[in-house]
Design a protein around this motif. Structure first.
Motif, PDB file in Angstrom:
ATOM      1  N   TYR A  64       0.828  -1.190   0.000  1.00 54.48           N
ATOM      2  CA  TYR A  64       0.000   0.000   0.000  1.00 54.48           C
ATOM      3  C   TYR A  64       0.870   1.250   0.000  1.00 54.48           C
ATOM      4  O   TYR A  64       1.400   1.658   1.019  1.00 54.48           O
ATOM      5  N   HIS A  65       1.034   1.805  -1.179  1.00 54.47           N
ATOM      6  CA  HIS A  65       1.795   3.039  -1.340  1.00 54.47           C
ATOM      7  C   HIS A  65       0.800   4.187  -1.513  1.00 54.47           C
ATOM      8  O   HIS A  65      -0.319   3.987  -1.952  1.00 54.47           O
ATOM      9  N   ARG A  66       1.241   5.382  -1.186  1.00 57.16           N
ATOM     10  CA  ARG A  66       0.358   6.527  -1.392  1.00 57.16           C
ATOM     11  C   ARG A  66       0.964   7.532  -2.355  1.00 57.16           C
ATOM     12  O   ARG A  66       0.281   8.381  -2.880  1.00 57.16           O
ATOM     13  N   ILE A  67       2.235   7.393  -2.641  1.00 61.92           N
ATOM     14  CA  ILE A  67       2.908   8.295  -3.575  1.00 61.92           C
ATOM     15  C   ILE A  67       2.878   7.647  -4.965  1.00 61.92           C
ATOM     16  O   ILE A  67       3.241   6.483  -5.124  1.00 61.92           O
ATOM     17  N   GLN A  68       2.436   8.409  -5.954  1.00 61.36           N
ATOM     18  CA  GLN A  68       2.244   7.900  -7.318  1.00 61.36           C
ATOM     19  C   GLN A  68       3.495   7.208  -7.851  1.00 61.36           C
ATOM     20  O   GLN A  68       3.419   6.132  -8.440  1.00 61.36           O
ATOM     21  N   ARG A  70       5.868   5.678  -6.288  1.00 63.22           N
ATOM     22  CA  ARG A  70       6.083   4.374  -5.641  1.00 63.22           C
ATOM     23  C   ARG A  70       5.081   3.341  -6.123  1.00 63.22           C
ATOM     24  O   ARG A  70       5.417   2.172  -6.268  1.00 63.22           O
ATOM     25  N   ILE A  71       3.859   3.769  -6.343  1.00 63.56           N
ATOM     26  CA  ILE A  71       2.838   2.861  -6.874  1.00 63.56           C
ATOM     27  C   ILE A  71       3.284   2.354  -8.244  1.00 63.56           C
ATOM     28  O   ILE A  71       3.253   1.144  -8.518  1.00 63.56           O
TER      29      ILE A  71
END
Length: 144
Positions: A64-68, A70-71
Motif C-alpha cells: 500500500y503506497h500513497r505516492i504515485q 512508488r505505486i
C-alpha cells in the motif's frame, strides 16, 4: 431438529433444469459478438495463472503506497519479475528441459560465485561453485 420433516422434489423444475446439464453459459452486458465473448473468456485462465505465479512463486504481495511514483515502481517491478519468470519458462522449454521455473530458481539459489584477489599479483580470480549435478546441469544449460 425436532418433529416430522418432509421433503418434496419439484420434478418439473428438476427436468427443466436438467436441460442445461453439461452446458456452459455466459451472461454479459457487453455489445461484443458471441464468438469474441467466448474467446476472451477462454483466455481468463491465463490471467488467473499470472496472478497465481505472482503471488506464490514470485511472492509479490499487495503493497500500500500513497505516492504515485512508488505505486508505479511497485507495478513495474512486479511486471518485470513476472516477465523474467515467463522468459525462464520459455528458455527451459526451448532447451528441452523438464525443469519447472520454480525448480530452476531453487537450484540457482544454491549456486554461489566467489571472487578472490591474489595477494602478490593483485588480480581477481572468479569462480562459480557448482557442487550438485543439478547445479552443473543448469550451468551447462545456460552456459555459465
Amino acid at each position: 431438529m425436532d418433529g416430522k420433516i418432509s421433503l418434496t422434489i419439484d420434478l418439473e423444475k428438476f427436468d427443466s433444469d436438467g436441460k442445461w446439464d453439461g452446458l456452459k453459459g455466459y451472461l454479459t452486458n457487453t455489445k461484443m459478438s458471441n464468438n469474441d465473448i467466448m474467446e476472451n473468456y477462454a483466455h481468463l485462465w491465463k490471467i488467473e495463472k499470472a496472478f497465481r505465479i505472482s503471488k506464490h512463486d514470485l511472492k509479490i504481495r499487495p503493497v500500500y503506497h500513497r505516492i504515485q511514483r512508488r505505486i508505479e515502481a511497485h507495478i513495474c517491478i512486479s511486471f518485470v519479475a513476472y516477465k523474467i519468470y515467463k522468459e525462464l519458462e520459455r528458455q527451459l522449454k526451448l532447451k528441452g528441459s523438464d525443469l519447472s521455473p520454480e525448480k530452476a530458481m531453487d537450484i540457482a539459489k544454491t549456486i554461489y560465485a566467489i571472487q578472490v584477489k591474489t595477494p602478490n599479483q593483485q588480480h581477481i580470480v572468479s569462480k562459480t561453485i557448482l557442487i550438485t549435478e543439478e547445479q552443473k546441469m543448469l550451468a551447462t544449460m545456460f552456459n555459465f
